[in-house]
Design a protein around this motif. Structure first.
Motif, short mmCIF file in Angstrom:
data_model
loop_
_atom_site.label_atom_id
_atom_site.label_comp_id
_atom_site.label_asym_id
_atom_site.label_seq_id
_atom_site.Cartn_x
_atom_site.Cartn_y
_atom_site.Cartn_z
N ASN A 99 -11.15 -5.48 1.15
CA ASN A 99 -10.94 -5.65 -0.29
C ASN A 99 -11.05 -4.33 -1.06
O ASN A 99 -10.93 -4.33 -2.28
CB ASN A 99 -11.94 -6.66 -0.85
CG ASN A 99 -11.67 -8.06 -0.35
OD1 ASN A 99 -10.53 -8.44 -0.12
ND2 ASN A 99 -12.74 -8.83 -0.16
N ALA A 100 -11.28 -3.23 -0.34
CA ALA A 100 -11.38 -1.93 -1.01
C ALA A 100 -10.03 -1.55 -1.61
O ALA A 100 -8.97 -1.94 -1.12
CB ALA A 100 -11.84 -0.87 -0.02
N LEU A 101 -10.08 -0.77 -2.68
CA LEU A 101 -8.86 -0.40 -3.40
C LEU A 101 -8.35 0.99 -3.03
O LEU A 101 -7.17 1.28 -3.18
CB LEU A 101 -9.10 -0.46 -4.91
CG LEU A 101 -9.67 -1.78 -5.46
CD1 LEU A 101 -9.79 -1.71 -6.97
CD2 LEU A 101 -8.80 -2.96 -5.03
N ARG B 131 0.84 -1.19 0.00
CA ARG B 131 0.00 0.00 0.00
C ARG B 131 0.87 1.24 0.00
O ARG B 131 2.06 1.19 0.33
CB ARG B 131 -0.96 0.02 1.19
CG ARG B 131 -0.31 -0.04 2.56
CD ARG B 131 -1.35 0.14 3.68
NE ARG B 131 -2.43 -0.83 3.61
CZ ARG B 131 -3.55 -0.75 4.34
NH1 ARG B 131 -3.72 0.27 5.18
NH2 ARG B 131 -4.50 -1.66 4.25
N ILE B 132 0.27 2.37 -0.35
CA ILE B 132 1.01 3.63 -0.35
C ILE B 132 0.04 4.77 -0.05
O ILE B 132 -1.14 4.73 -0.45
CB ILE B 132 1.73 3.86 -1.70
CG1 ILE B 132 2.85 4.89 -1.56
CG2 ILE B 132 0.76 4.25 -2.81
CD1 ILE B 132 3.85 4.88 -2.70
N LEU B 133 0.52 5.75 0.68
CA LEU B 133 -0.28 6.92 1.05
C LEU B 133 0.12 8.09 0.16
O LEU B 133 1.30 8.41 0.04
CB LEU B 133 -0.03 7.29 2.51
CG LEU B 133 -0.70 8.56 3.04
CD1 LEU B 133 -2.22 8.42 3.03
CD2 LEU B 133 -0.20 8.89 4.45
N TYR B 134 -0.86 8.71 -0.48
CA TYR B 134 -0.61 9.89 -1.30
C TYR B 134 -0.99 11.15 -0.51
O TYR B 134 -2.08 11.21 0.08
CB TYR B 134 -1.41 9.86 -2.60
CG TYR B 134 -1.20 11.11 -3.42
CD1 TYR B 134 -0.18 11.17 -4.37
CD2 TYR B 134 -1.99 12.24 -3.23
CE1 TYR B 134 0.05 12.33 -5.10
CE2 TYR B 134 -1.75 13.40 -3.95
CZ TYR B 134 -0.74 13.44 -4.88
OH TYR B 134 -0.51 14.60 -5.58
N LEU C 202 -4.93 10.28 -0.02
CA LEU C 202 -5.48 9.03 -0.54
C LEU C 202 -4.62 7.86 -0.10
O LEU C 202 -3.38 7.95 -0.09
CB LEU C 202 -5.53 9.05 -2.07
CG LEU C 202 -6.44 10.09 -2.73
CD1 LEU C 202 -6.22 10.09 -4.24
CD2 LEU C 202 -7.90 9.81 -2.42
N LEU C 203 -5.26 6.78 0.25
CA LEU C 203 -4.56 5.55 0.62
C LEU C 203 -4.91 4.47 -0.40
O LEU C 203 -6.08 4.13 -0.58
CB LEU C 203 -4.96 5.11 2.03
CG LEU C 203 -4.25 3.89 2.61
CD1 LEU C 203 -2.75 4.16 2.76
CD2 LEU C 203 -4.86 3.52 3.97
N PHE C 204 -3.87 3.96 -1.08
CA PHE C 204 -4.08 2.96 -2.14
C PHE C 204 -3.71 1.56 -1.63
O PHE C 204 -2.61 1.36 -1.10
CB PHE C 204 -3.21 3.28 -3.36
CG PHE C 204 -3.64 4.51 -4.11
CD1 PHE C 204 -4.64 4.45 -5.06
CD2 PHE C 204 -3.03 5.73 -3.86
CE1 PHE C 204 -5.03 5.58 -5.75
CE2 PHE C 204 -3.40 6.87 -4.55
CZ PHE C 204 -4.42 6.80 -5.50
#
Length: 611
Positions: A392-394, A368-371, A445-447
């Motif tokens: 399961n969210a993207l 994961r990565i935080l924008y 945003l968190l991906f």
């Protein structure tokens, strides 16, 4: 067929590896070098300790003495690769590419060299305005080249003639880059290192060579590669010598962005942001606030998707990060891929905002990565945010409650393409009322990259960014694309600094949420164009921005720009008054500046009394 193409690295950079390509760290035995997770030039028979003088030749020497390849051996650099595919048609020997798909390059190049019948691959000749001799003497010490001339004249008469012709010509093969059949490679290395050893042993006065000039053996070798290939061509004209462009990826977005370190540890907090040079000062303030808030054990990996950010600005940003333990900053060039993308005539942000679409190409190996937008200030550590359960969210984000006012009233826009905002949200973005209510702001945003189909997502988002027409650009595209697979984050993780009356027309529940978050923000976002504190405006939370900016080298740059703007917009009579007003503005909001501003005020008043 056994082939080994070694790719020389001296520091972390995107790893080009696979099939015939093998990364190798040069100068690994030197204490000043970080230890990278790859083969080092310090094992077996090696000259790793001499890397400061021999440059990439320490990798060539290692390959000569230790490589197991019996068919072909070659060398590339971490930022320079031969275009084996012949994809580029240019008069220049070195082509600076804007995009470099590492996996595609490795697959295609490996296939080509595995089936080749060529004896040697070298770069296309670089054509100079000076002779090779004059060019060397202009940039380096002539005494070393003169010494090589004498060494060859006495010890290699057969090659000496090729040396004279090459040095009198205006063409050279750049970079010590090549691929050779093993027997030719062995012969070349035996000759080359014999010449360099003799040169090094000569008692020439090199006491005052700079660190750059101390690399003279590497510079000499670059010329000697050209000499040797010309000699072989004369001696064995039947040899098949192929010339290819050098692909320089220094300014390219190279993906995937795999380094030698592991970014998926329990302590890792991976954060990405994007900006061009204009937003570097604000990025600096954001970075300082972010790192000042981190916990001791967490390791923050910051990835800067940079457009036209100069070397000096990068160095200053690195200085900020270096003050904090377990903090790393990586610059990733993304160029101007989206420069021609649609921009609403009523909106002026840089198209660098689209660069977040490269996240999926760059980091498919991350969980994961935080924008974070660069116009944010972080007030508490983001580890809890980074580890938010997503199932399961993207995608996870904070609702942009001001956008939800379309559920309450009619909202018109000044964009002739989209006059009614609600109709635009429904028809163009395909959002239901519930999805409009959960429409997230793209500033935080968190991906969930582990769950995202990186290739598919990247391809589709970039296509929408290049060809689509969206009022709020990448933010609209992300909301439309991930509308079925989003998690809503608490409002305090993205608090706008808009005045309270800006929320007056949003649904009541959203209004209450926004007002509560403003009382206890975790991340403040200077989102709206009219609420940027660096534009000489008194806006909520401006003091937080100035507080952190003051701790960076960019404080004077922002203040100077404010002054210049005031001067341009003022008559000569008003200049002094307006500059004084700026001083008062900063004095009120940034306590740390008060001693120096008070001193300046005293001096100016003293001058005024005397006049």
């Amino acid at each position: 067929m056994s082939i080994q193409v070694f790719v020389a690295y001296h520091a972390d950079a995107p790893i080009v590896s696979g099939s015939v390509f093998h990364p190798i760290q040069v100068g690994r035995s030197l204490k000043s070098r970080p230890r990278l997770s790859m083969i080092g030039d310090d094992t077996g028979d090696n000259i790793s300790t001499r890397n400061n003088e021999y440059c990439e030749l320490t990798a060539i020497y290692w390959a000569w003495k230790n490589s197991t390849a019996d068919e072909y051996v070659g060398l590339m650099h971490y930022r320079r690769f031969l275009d084996f595919e012949g994809a580029f048609d240019s008069e220049k020997a070195e082509v600076f590419v804007g995009e470099f798909d590492i996996n595609r390059y490795v697959n295609h190049a490996s296939e080509i060299v595995s089936s080749t019948s060529a004896d040697i691959f070298v770069p296309k000749p670089f054509k100079m305005t000076q002779t090779v001799w004059d060019n060397y003497c202009t940039g380096h010490q002539e005494q070393d080249l003169c010494a090589v001339r004498e060494i060859l004249k006495d010890g290699s008469p057969a090659i000496f003639e090729a040396f004279e012709e090459t040095l009198a010509s205006k063409e050279i093969y750049l970079g010590n880059i090549f691929l050779m059949k093993r027997n030719l490679f062995n012969e070349y290395c035996e000759w080359l290192f014999d010449v360099l050893e003799k040169l090094e042993k000569l008692k020439l006065n090199r006491e005052y060579y700079s660190p750059y000039q101390s690399r003279y053996l590497g510079f000499i070798a670059e010329r000697l590669l050209t000499v040797y290939v010309n000699y072989l061509h004369r001696k064995q004209p039947e040899l098949r010598i192929e010339h290819r462009h050098i692909l320089n990826i220094s300014n390219a977005i190279a993906y995937p962005y795999r380094l030698s370190k592991d970014f998926n540890t329990e302590e890792s907090v991976n954060i990405v942001f994007a900006a061009d040079r204009a937003y570097v000062p604000h990025s600096a303030a954001m970075i300082h606030s972010l790192l000042q808030s981190k916990t001791e054990n967490a390791e923050y990996n910051l990835f800067f998707l940079a457009t036209d950010v100069d070397a000096k600005a990068r160095e200053l940003l690195q200085l900020i990060v270096s003050r904090f333990d377990r903090s790393n900053l990586f610059f990733i060039n993304v160029g101007e891929y989206f420069e021609k993308s649609y921009k609403s005539p009523t909106r002026t942000p840089s198209n660098a905002t689209y660069n977040r679409f490269f996240i999926f190409d760059l980091f498919p190996h991350l969980d994961r990565i935080l924008y974070l937008d660069c116009d944010t200030i972080v007030l508490e550590c983001v580890e809890e945010l980074f580890n938010t359960p997503m199932g399961n969210a993207l995608l996870a984000g904070v609702p942009d409650v001001i956008m939800t006012r379309t559920l309450n009233i009619q909202v018109t826009t000044k964009d002739p393409n989209f006059p009614d905002l609600y109709n635009y949200q429904r028809s163009e973005l395909g959002l239901s009322d519930v999805q409009i209510n959960n429409y997230v702001n793209a500033g935080v945003l968190l991906f969930n990259l582990k769950r995202i189909d990186a290739k598919k997502c990247s391809r589709e988002l970039k296509e929408k960014g290049l060809k689509g027409k969206c009022l709020f650009r990448d933010q609209d595209i992300l909301n439309s694309y991930f509308k079925e697979e989003m998690v809503v984050l608490p409002s305090r993780y993205n608090v706008f600094n808009t005045f309270s009356d800006g929320y007056s027309k949003v649904p009541r529940r959203n209004y209450d949420s926004a007002m509560a978050a403003k009382k206890n923000p975790a991340i403040v976002h200077f989102a709206a164009e009219g609420f940027k504190p660096w534009n000489n405006q008194s806006v909520p939370f401006a003091d937080l921005y100035w507080k952190h900016l003051l701790c960076t080298p960019f404080y004077s740059e922002v203040v100077s720009k404010l002054v210049r703007t005031e001067i341009r917009e003022s008559s000569k009579v008003d200049v002094g008054r307006r500059i004084y007003r700026i001083g008062e503005y900063i004095y009120d909001r940034v306590p740390a500046t008060r001693p120096i501003l008070s001193r300046i005020d005293f001096i100016l008043k003293s001058i005024a009394k005397r006049t």
